[in-house]
Scaffold this active site. Structure first.
Site, PDB file in Angstrom:
ATOM      1  N   LYS A 171      39.495  41.597  42.154  1.00 16.23           N
ATOM      2  CA  LYS A 171      40.346  40.494  41.715  1.00 16.23           C
ATOM      3  C   LYS A 171      39.806  39.856  40.442  1.00 16.23           C
ATOM      4  O   LYS A 171      40.548  39.244  39.684  1.00 16.23           O
ATOM      5  CB  LYS A 171      40.441  39.433  42.821  1.00 16.23           C
ATOM      6  CG  LYS A 171      41.092  39.920  44.105  1.00 16.23           C
ATOM      7  CD  LYS A 171      41.087  38.828  45.165  1.00 16.23           C
ATOM      8  CE  LYS A 171      41.640  39.320  46.484  1.00 16.23           C
ATOM      9  NZ  LYS A 171      41.608  38.261  47.520  1.00 16.23           N
ATOM     10  N   ARG A 172      38.515  40.025  40.221  1.00 14.65           N
ATOM     11  CA  ARG A 172      37.900  39.434  39.031  1.00 14.65           C
ATOM     12  C   ARG A 172      38.356  40.123  37.745  1.00 14.65           C
ATOM     13  O   ARG A 172      38.115  39.638  36.653  1.00 14.65           O
ATOM     14  CB  ARG A 172      36.379  39.488  39.155  1.00 14.65           C
ATOM     15  CG  ARG A 172      35.838  38.630  40.296  1.00 14.65           C
ATOM     16  CD  ARG A 172      34.313  38.637  40.285  1.00 14.65           C
ATOM     17  NE  ARG A 172      33.766  37.844  41.382  1.00 14.65           N
ATOM     18  CZ  ARG A 172      33.481  38.332  42.579  1.00 14.65           C
ATOM     19  NH1 ARG A 172      33.698  39.605  42.828  1.00 14.65           N
ATOM     20  NH2 ARG A 172      32.977  37.557  43.521  1.00 14.65           N
TER      21      ARG A 172
END
Length: 527
Positions: A310-311
């Protein structure tokens, strides 16, 4: 121009927009610049004896249960997609349930956005917080009484117990385990408290949680994808918390309670939950409930095999929507890199994904996603939309807005905003562009505003600009409706020979400048 000559037979080259460019060349010596469901009910079975049937009245009900602690990303979309396809393949229902029990990590707007993105992607839930349904509410925070009742039921049957261990003690256990190279686990201390000790602590109002008793003797289960599995969780884990100190349930309790009362027949989720399934089956057995059939989907990974994080930022569905990616292109690429379908071709839409879906073909191998291929998927699906009359009309409306936004003060000819003109542009560029946004970039500005070029630009190419422009206009008049791409290249070469001192290459550059105001353009390769 490649834009028109690679596709158009006669429309553009005879248009007023085109002719303006050549008339501008005729006059350039007198001025310094020119502005120119499917629903099929079949028996749900898989190969190698892995059965998909369940004890829920024969109705297929699946769920996508994300946590609104973040926005929907590609991994979540893929899980939702497989659940949606599974439901529609077997005439069942696709349910969206939001697991918002971790109140400290909730992201404002995430719950609404998740459902928005599912609808945008073309896989809307049949039941959800927004749509409602017969087994709601569909927000876990609104079902707390149900979880607490179930937890008390487990306590009363001696399958769960109150734990009063402080946060400090638990942290000390963790540090000691790490110091000795062991995996941190709860030592089950409070499961040995006598009944009177428990009542005394409860009467004192001491903070507490409820833990589930893990027992040995886990029965094996048959996963739809990974086959037979069995994890003796009591040997490697401490008793898990099912009700936290704040009264909210943990995932382990809430998901089985909701799956039971929402009559979920099949749980299709990421393979990271495979090892927890034996724990969940112990809870089902303790409650005397029939568990659903489980299928754990292989993970979606980057093309190099690294974890899709998700980063990374750009894996959120809202980012793709904002960048002009078509939802069907996202669905296509996330299934194309994986398994579970009878074919693996590009360009499949949701109805085709449903018709080609086969659970028995889902493998245990991770799906390697190459996002560098996304523009190609988008190009294919954009072409399909352009070729569909209703979809093309919507694209025209969208592009009209983008044109006005990008060139509000520069548009001089209102005809470029007319539906017929924009529709022709789309049909002529289909197969060549990957998104509508490309058509409002500087390289395509000549489609919407009059191209500008200076006297110096023209004279740098040739001193015969007026003569060449006159030859081109005469060619257009003589050919009329017969002017077509099949013969245009030959006609222009013949035209170039009529220039006295200008070579064919410079003639092409001059025409490109007149039509687009660009010194070069890949869209003029045929000239």
């Amino acid at each position: 121009m490649r834009l028109w000559l690679s596709s158009c037979k006669r429309c553009y080259v005879n248009s007023e927009v085109t002719q303006r460019g050549f008339h501008g060349l005729v006059a350039v010596s007198h001025r310094t610049s020119v502005r120119s469901d499917r629903r099929t009910k079949v028996k749900v079975t898989a190969s190698r004896g892995r059965c998909c049937s369940s004890d829920h009245g024969g109705e297929v009900r699946v769920r996508f249960a994300p946590s609104p602690t973040g926005f929907l990303h590609l991994g979540g979309l893929r899980t939702a997609l497989y659940n949606y396809i599974f439901a529609k393949t077997y005439g069942g229902s696709f349910i969206l349930r939001l697991e918002d029990t971790d109140q400290s990590r909730l992201v404002p707007g995430a719950a609404e956005s998740i459902e928005d993105m599912l609808e945008w992607a073309g896989i809307p839930p049949d039941e959800s917080p927004r749509r409602g349904g017969p087994v709601g509410p569909y927000l876990q925070s609104q079902r707390l009484d149900l979880y607490n009742q179930t937890a008390l039921q487990l306590v009363e049957s001696d399958h769960a117990y109150y734990c009063f261990c402080s946060t400090q003690r638990l942290e000390l256990l963790k540090k000691e385990a790490l110091k000795t190279g062991q995996t941190p686990r709860y030592d089950n201390r409070c499961r040995h408290l006598r009944a009177n000790q428990v009542q005394e602590k409860l009467a004192q109002g001491l903070p507490h949680v409820i833990r589930f008793r893990l027992e040995a003797g886990v029965e094996p289960f048959e996963d739809l994808i990974f086959g037979w599995n069995r994890h003796e969780v009591a040997q490697v884990e401490g008793d898990p918390v099912v009700i936290k100190a704040d009264g909210f349930p943990t995932y382990h309790l809430a998901n089985i309670v909701d799956d039971h009362y929402m009559k979920i027949s099949h749980v299709l989720r990421g393979s990271e939950w495979l090892i927890s399934t034996s724990k969940h089956l112990l809870m089902y057995r303790a409650l005397g409930w029939q568990p659903p059939t489980f299928g754990h989907l292989p993970l979606l990974m980057n093309k190099d095999g690294s974890k899709l994080s998700k980063r990374q930022g750009d894996i959120f569905i809202q980012s793709f929507q904002r960048d002009g990616v078509l939802p069907e292109a996202l669905l296509d690429i996330t299934t194309n890199c994986g398994s579970g379908f009878t074919t693996n071709r590009m360009g499949r839409r949701i109805d085709e994904l449903i018709s080609e879906f086969s659970p028995s073909k889902i493998t245990t191998h991770s799906a390697l996603l190459d996002l560098e291929k996304l523009p190609e998927f988008n190009r294919i699906h954009l072409q399909q939309r352009i070729e569909d009359k209703e979809q093309c009309h919507l694209l025209v409306k969208d592009l009209q807005g983008q044109i006005q936004l990008a060139y509000t003060a520069e548009i001089q000819d209102k005809e470029v905003l007319q539906e017929d003109y924009i529709s022709r542009v789309l049909h002529l560029r289909k197969g060549h562009i990957s998104s509508l946004r490309e058509l409002v970039t500087p390289g395509y500005s000549y489609l919407w505003v009059r191209p500008s070029f200076s006297h110096q630009q023209v004279t740098a190419l040739t001193s015969e600009a007026q003569h060449i422009a006159s030859l081109v206009l005469r060619l257009m008049e003589e050919r009329g409706e017969e002017l077509a791409v099949d013969h245009l290249s030959k006609d222009l070469k013949t035209l170039a020979k009529q220039a006295k001192s200008t070579k064919y290459r410079e003639v092409m550059k001059l025409l490109r400048l007149a039509l687009s105001g660009l010194g070069f353009s890949k869209h003029l390769a045929y000239l």
